[in-house]
Scaffold this motif. Structure first.
Motif, mmCIF file in Angstrom:
data_model
loop_
_atom_site.group_PDB
_atom_site.id
_atom_site.type_symbol
_atom_site.label_atom_id
_atom_site.label_comp_id
_atom_site.label_asym_id
_atom_site.label_seq_id
_atom_site.Cartn_x
_atom_site.Cartn_y
_atom_site.Cartn_z
ATOM 1 N N PRO A 1 0.833 -1.217 0.000
ATOM 2 C CA PRO A 1 0.000 0.000 0.000
ATOM 3 C C PRO A 1 0.860 1.256 0.000
ATOM 4 N N ALA A 2 0.372 2.295 -0.672
ATOM 5 C CA ALA A 2 1.118 3.551 -0.773
ATOM 6 C C ALA A 2 1.229 4.243 0.567
ATOM 7 N N LYS A 3 0.140 4.265 1.339
ATOM 8 C CA LYS A 3 0.153 4.910 2.648
ATOM 9 C C LYS A 3 -0.379 3.933 3.676
ATOM 10 N N GLN A 4 0.279 3.963 4.825
ATOM 11 C CA GLN A 4 -0.179 3.150 5.939
ATOM 12 C C GLN A 4 -0.286 4.054 7.150
ATOM 13 N N ALA A 5 -1.198 3.732 8.048
ATOM 14 C CA ALA A 5 -1.322 4.493 9.292
ATOM 15 C C ALA A 5 -0.056 4.302 10.116
ATOM 16 N N ALA A 6 0.329 5.349 10.848
ATOM 17 C CA ALA A 6 1.535 5.274 11.665
ATOM 18 C C ALA A 6 1.387 4.223 12.757
ATOM 19 N N GLU B 1 -4.628 4.009 14.824
ATOM 20 C CA GLU B 1 -5.096 5.124 14.011
ATOM 21 C C GLU B 1 -5.978 4.653 12.861
ATOM 22 N N ALA B 2 -5.804 3.416 12.449
ATOM 23 C CA ALA B 2 -6.595 2.901 11.358
ATOM 24 C C ALA B 2 -8.018 2.558 11.802
#
Length: 148
Positions: free
Chosen positions: A132-137, A141-142
């Motif tokens: 995935p391009a972006k993941q939650a830190a 948070e997700a």
């Protein structure tokens, strides 16, 4: 996943056999010079066995085989490794036996390296599409925020 493991195992066996071949052919011919046979063992174990064990781990994490490009990577990379190692073995054997090499061997070895490079590019493209391009830190948070 089983196919990836089987190929890693296959390259492990070839790596061990190539080390034995190098030792025996040089001993039988009283050869003490440099030959490409001395690194075939290492190439098979590193670019074959260890590489595919790493791909196996990446498959477990990112389901690489679900990508259409994975099959292209897999067979092109294997063809490149087979051609490269075959030419190294042929060139090294000719060196031990006192025969010279020729341009056809160099050309085939170069083609093997090109196929390896194309295979690696395909692997990275496949990885890029599966990660995935972006993941939650943080995993928290997700999740949906609480109203507390």
């Amino acid at each position: 996943m089983r196919k990836i493991l089987n190929f890693a195992h296959f390259y492990m066996i070839l790596g061990v056999v190539s080390g034995f071949y190098y030792r025996e052919i040089t001993k039988l011919n009283d050869f003490t010079g440099d030959t490409q046979l001395s690194v075939v063992h290492t190439h098979l174990l590193a670019l074959g066995m260890l590489f595919f064990l790493l791909v196996l781990a990446l498959e477990k994490l990112f389901a690489l085989t679900s990508s259409r490009l994975f099959g292209w990577f897999f067979w092109i990379y294997n063809a490149g490794l087979a051609l490269t190692v075959a030419m190294m073995t042929l060139h090294g054997t000719l060196t031990v036996l006192g025969h010279g090499s020729n341009e056809a061997i160099a050309l085939a070895a170069g083609l093997g390296h090109i196929l390896l490079t194309v295979g690696l590019i395909l692997l990275f493209v496949t990885l890029g599409k599966r990660i995935p391009a972006k993941q939650a830190a943080h995993p928290a948070e997700a999740a949906e925020p609480s109203t507390v």
